[in-house]
Design a protein around this motif. Sequence first.
Motif, mmCIF file in Angstrom:
data_model
loop_
_atom_site.group_PDB
_atom_site.id
_atom_site.type_symbol
_atom_site.label_atom_id
_atom_site.label_comp_id
_atom_site.label_asym_id
_atom_site.label_seq_id
_atom_site.Cartn_x
_atom_site.Cartn_y
_atom_site.Cartn_z
ATOM 1 N N ALA A 1 -6.372 21.500 -4.538
ATOM 2 C CA ALA A 1 -5.866 22.695 -3.831
ATOM 3 C C ALA A 1 -4.734 23.430 -4.179
ATOM 4 C CB ALA A 1 -6.300 22.628 -2.353
ATOM 5 N N GLY A 2 -4.206 22.816 -5.180
ATOM 6 C CA GLY A 2 -2.865 23.380 -5.684
ATOM 7 C C GLY A 2 -1.701 23.446 -4.759
ATOM 8 N N GLY A 3 -0.527 24.063 -4.719
ATOM 9 C CA GLY A 3 0.477 23.903 -4.030
ATOM 10 C C GLY A 3 0.169 23.876 -2.581
ATOM 11 N N ILE A 4 -0.826 24.838 -2.223
ATOM 12 C CA ILE A 4 -1.065 25.066 -0.601
ATOM 13 C C ILE A 4 -1.589 23.669 -0.222
ATOM 14 C CG2 ILE A 4 -2.619 26.210 0.909
ATOM 15 C CD1 ILE A 4 -2.335 28.702 -0.884
ATOM 16 N N GLY A 5 -2.454 23.151 -1.053
ATOM 17 C CA GLY A 5 -2.892 21.934 -0.486
ATOM 18 C C GLY A 5 -1.984 20.762 -0.426
ATOM 19 N N LEU A 6 -1.068 20.723 -1.329
ATOM 20 C CA LEU A 6 0.008 19.550 -1.263
ATOM 21 C C LEU A 6 1.022 19.936 -0.137
ATOM 22 C CD1 LEU A 6 1.241 19.238 -5.219
ATOM 23 C CD2 LEU A 6 -0.286 17.801 -3.841
ATOM 24 N N GLY A 7 1.118 21.124 0.440
ATOM 25 C CA GLY A 7 1.677 21.322 1.565
ATOM 26 C C GLY A 7 1.236 20.419 2.724
ATOM 27 N N PHE A 8 -0.078 20.168 2.841
ATOM 28 C CA PHE A 8 -0.410 19.086 3.893
ATOM 29 C C PHE A 8 -0.380 17.818 3.642
ATOM 30 C CE2 PHE A 8 -2.943 23.121 4.116
ATOM 31 C CZ PHE A 8 -3.093 23.414 5.501
ATOM 32 N N THR A 9 0.494 17.549 2.771
ATOM 33 C CA THR A 9 0.506 15.945 2.523
ATOM 34 C C THR A 9 1.258 15.358 3.887
ATOM 35 O OG1 THR A 9 1.103 16.275 0.155
ATOM 36 C CG2 THR A 9 1.837 14.380 1.146
ATOM 37 N N LEU A 10 2.283 16.041 4.382
ATOM 38 C CA LEU A 10 2.912 15.336 5.551
ATOM 39 C C LEU A 10 2.071 15.192 6.782
ATOM 40 C CD1 LEU A 10 5.440 13.758 6.868
ATOM 41 C CD2 LEU A 10 6.314 16.206 7.205
ATOM 42 N N PRO A 11 1.317 16.562 6.943
ATOM 43 C CA PRO A 11 0.441 16.525 8.179
ATOM 44 C C PRO A 11 -0.635 15.401 8.153
ATOM 45 C CG PRO A 11 0.982 18.833 7.516
ATOM 46 C CD PRO A 11 1.373 18.125 6.656
ATOM 47 N N VAL A 12 -1.187 15.346 6.909
ATOM 48 C CA VAL A 12 -2.273 14.219 6.640
ATOM 49 C C VAL A 12 -1.538 12.757 6.708
ATOM 50 C CG1 VAL A 12 -3.809 12.806 4.942
ATOM 51 C CG2 VAL A 12 -3.691 15.450 5.178
ATOM 52 N N THR A 13 -0.495 12.565 6.295
ATOM 53 C CA THR A 13 0.308 11.367 6.610
ATOM 54 C C THR A 13 0.622 11.029 8.031
ATOM 55 O OG1 THR A 13 1.097 11.422 4.236
ATOM 56 C CG2 THR A 13 2.101 9.777 5.678
ATOM 57 N N LEU A 14 0.770 12.190 8.707
ATOM 58 C CA LEU A 14 0.975 12.106 10.082
ATOM 59 C C LEU A 14 -0.135 11.592 10.942
ATOM 60 C CD1 LEU A 14 3.384 15.200 10.898
ATOM 61 C CD2 LEU A 14 3.978 12.763 11.325
ATOM 62 N N ALA A 15 -1.161 11.920 10.619
ATOM 63 C CA ALA A 15 -2.428 11.564 11.321
ATOM 64 C C ALA A 15 -2.689 10.253 10.771
ATOM 65 C CB ALA A 15 -3.577 12.538 10.546
ATOM 66 N N SER B 1 0.711 -1.111 0.035
ATOM 67 C CA SER B 1 -0.047 0.128 -0.055
ATOM 68 C C SER B 1 0.975 1.195 0.314
ATOM 69 C CB SER B 1 -0.783 -0.092 1.355
ATOM 70 O OG SER B 1 -0.202 0.077 2.418
ATOM 71 N N VAL B 2 2.209 1.178 0.238
ATOM 72 C CA VAL B 2 2.904 2.248 0.189
ATOM 73 C C VAL B 2 2.997 2.888 -1.344
ATOM 74 C CG1 VAL B 2 5.541 2.925 0.297
ATOM 75 C CG2 VAL B 2 4.478 1.577 2.125
ATOM 76 N N SER B 3 2.767 1.968 -2.354
ATOM 77 C CA SER B 3 2.872 2.544 -3.640
ATOM 78 C C SER B 3 1.529 3.276 -3.956
ATOM 79 C CB SER B 3 2.871 1.164 -4.572
ATOM 80 O OG SER B 3 2.043 0.447 -4.526
ATOM 81 N N TYR B 4 0.486 2.972 -3.460
ATOM 82 C CA TYR B 4 -0.747 3.925 -3.901
ATOM 83 C C TYR B 4 -1.358 4.534 -2.626
ATOM 84 C CZ TYR B 4 -2.867 -0.557 -1.841
ATOM 85 O OH TYR B 4 -3.274 -1.486 -0.944
ATOM 86 N N GLY B 5 -0.760 4.494 -1.295
ATOM 87 C CA GLY B 5 -1.476 5.164 -0.234
ATOM 88 C C GLY B 5 -1.123 6.704 -0.253
ATOM 89 N N PRO B 6 0.306 6.819 -0.457
ATOM 90 C CA PRO B 6 0.361 8.483 -0.597
ATOM 91 C C PRO B 6 0.045 8.980 -1.721
ATOM 92 C CG PRO B 6 2.477 7.165 0.055
ATOM 93 C CD PRO B 6 1.557 6.351 -0.315
ATOM 94 N N GLU B 7 -0.003 8.206 -3.016
ATOM 95 C CA GLU B 7 -0.686 8.660 -4.196
ATOM 96 C C GLU B 7 -1.961 9.200 -4.150
ATOM 97 O OE1 GLU B 7 -0.810 8.115 -8.994
ATOM 98 O OE2 GLU B 7 0.563 6.656 -7.575
ATOM 99 N N ALA B 8 -2.845 8.368 -3.084
ATOM 100 C CA ALA B 8 -4.316 8.692 -3.180
ATOM 101 C C ALA B 8 -4.389 10.151 -2.354
ATOM 102 C CB ALA B 8 -4.865 7.660 -2.200
ATOM 103 N N ILE B 9 -3.357 10.269 -1.316
ATOM 104 C CA ILE B 9 -3.376 11.538 -0.534
ATOM 105 C C ILE B 9 -3.163 12.711 -1.517
ATOM 106 C CG2 ILE B 9 -2.239 12.940 1.307
ATOM 107 C CD1 ILE B 9 -1.587 10.472 2.729
ATOM 108 N N VAL B 10 -2.016 12.572 -2.437
ATOM 109 C CA VAL B 10 -1.776 13.673 -3.266
ATOM 110 C C VAL B 10 -2.838 14.122 -4.340
ATOM 111 C CG1 VAL B 10 -0.154 14.343 -5.129
ATOM 112 C CG2 VAL B 10 0.906 13.252 -2.852
ATOM 113 N N LEU B 11 -3.627 12.780 -4.726
ATOM 114 C CA LEU B 11 -4.371 13.226 -5.845
ATOM 115 C C LEU B 11 -5.536 14.166 -5.157
ATOM 116 C CD1 LEU B 11 -4.739 9.804 -7.409
ATOM 117 C CD2 LEU B 11 -4.138 11.820 -8.599
#
Length: 651
Positions: free
Chosen positions: A93-107, A78-88
């Motif tokens: 929300a553009g670059g601002i939204g992508l800045g929340f990738t790590l906080p969402v992954t931390l959750a 799931s490492v291969s598709y989990g982060p991609e699902a978050i990024v998509l």
Amino acid sequence: MPQAPAERTAEPEPHERPREAIQAPSTPGAGAFPPMGAFPPVRSARPLLRRRRVRDDARDKLTVIGGLAALSLDAMASVSYGPEAIVLVLATAGGIGLGFTLPVTLAIAGLLAVLVLSYRQVIAAFPDGGGAYAVAKRHLSRRTSLVAAASLVVDYVLNVAVSVAAGVAALTSAFPALLPYTVELCLVVLAVVTAINLRGIAHSARTFILPTVIFVGSILTVIVVGLLRDAPAVTAEAPAVAAGPVQAVGALLLLRAFANGCAALTGVEAIANAVPSFREPAVKRAQRAEVALGALLGIMLLGIATLIERFEIHPVEGVTVLAQVTDASLGHGVGFYVVQIATTILLALAANTSFGGLPVLAKLLASDHFLPHVFALRARRQVYRYGVLVLSVVSAILLIAARGQMNTLVPLFAIGVFVGFTIAQYGMVRHWLGNRGPGWQWKIALNGFGALLTFVAAIVTTGSKLAEGAWLIAIALPLLVMAFERVYRSYQRIGASLELGKTPAPPRPGPSVVVVPVGGVSELARRALAAALSLGDEVIAVHIAYSDEPQDRNRFRAEWEAWHPDVPLAIVDSHDRDLGRPLADLLRERFPDRYVFVLIAEVEPERLWERILRNNRGNVLERAVRRHTDAVVCRMRFPVPAEDDHTAAAT
């Protein structure tokens, strides 16, 4: 019966008696066995066989590393598709939204830690496996436990289909010429994984250890090298995925990203479901495997999320997020292809998680009478063969229906597992309320918080994917629960008819008759009647005659009278050329209150190909008698040796 020698003063050990009872006479034709002392004492081989059986059973079970390879491939892949699902989701929300990738992954990593700690407790409290089903069965209601079981069954089946389809999709992306054979490739991969699991879960673990080690090592290498870089080695030049209007970063968007990313948590429960598959001490080994899985998965998810923000990764048409991260970290060289090939193989093999978990769950359901008891049968190498085969067949049907397309199956995926997560967490809250041991307050807080998070994830995931096919899962779960209940009621009715749990009255003999269907006068008829006369005092031969062939009827009667076997004969007319029904009607009319035994004799040639020459009358008669009467059917073989044996006997 020979008497024991007078000097014998001690009874033999129980394990010796069968061996002595089958000793051959001292001389050919001797009528008695020699004295007991004439044979040297024989040491029983049972202790040695028992020790060997224990060693074989241990070899057919899992170590900690084997448990990771056999039961954790789903979570690892799931490492291969989990982060991609978050990024998509965040990319809307553009670059601002992508800045929340790590906080969402931390959750998500925090929820992963909660789940790992919780399932570690589940493993200790329920060493027989079953996960959410076992927790709900003990601490919640029967219906809730069946909902948990249904959600796990759906998730396991979809995991097989999605994993195989994803692996084949990665293969066809690398080799586009294989694209027309997508379905065939899916079925071949599924057949290989099924065949490996039929040899035992430990065998499959040993087979999958190397791909697992290569994949984990590759991902960790990508993370470490990427963290040491100041700039990406390669950047994707393909056009970005077309997005709609830029959305504001709000709670709903973050919840959707969180729910999508939680797909990376599928498979976390598999170890708790299959605790009996581990070597002793099974609980300790399973707990260590669960913690190791949580640590590895958490490190990989957080590492990839960090690199996504570090290298400003965004969705690119035709290139996965993991491929972009690998390119940025290792460059487009040998390392890149090693990661991609390892990912492809592990995605295809991730189906093995279901083959390790579902058969054990099916065994528990069968033991509780919610599935046919055949699912509780265990073959050699600790394999629940019927669970493996049924899982394979259902997954194959899904792959064929979806034409091997991963995107058709993904919207159905991961919904059921969150239902199971929520039920397990809530059940453990009830568990700690009833078992207030040391630290029970923080354990309740942990499980309660986990139940809340997984419940929210289940609601958001279902709602966001409802139009994409999630409604099928909403229908499948109650249908499965209804099927479980129906099987249970059937077993209850059967048990009541058999008066299980009650001491029956002593058996008493009753009037009986042996009926022998006879097609003609031959050696086959003679042997059948001789066997029948040995079975019962009253024997009757029955011949079914076609009413439109009176000459055959008259010929048979003449042959019978010429033979004169001293057995009563009943000739029954068949007006519609049916063999079985006239016999069944005769048995019901003439022997309504007697035990009836029907002895059907049939020729069985030694050569397999010659058996297709038989007229199949025996099967027709047996089917009719079993369907329309309570008679006991016995099949008698009349072996016919090969032609060479006849020639040798004649000479």
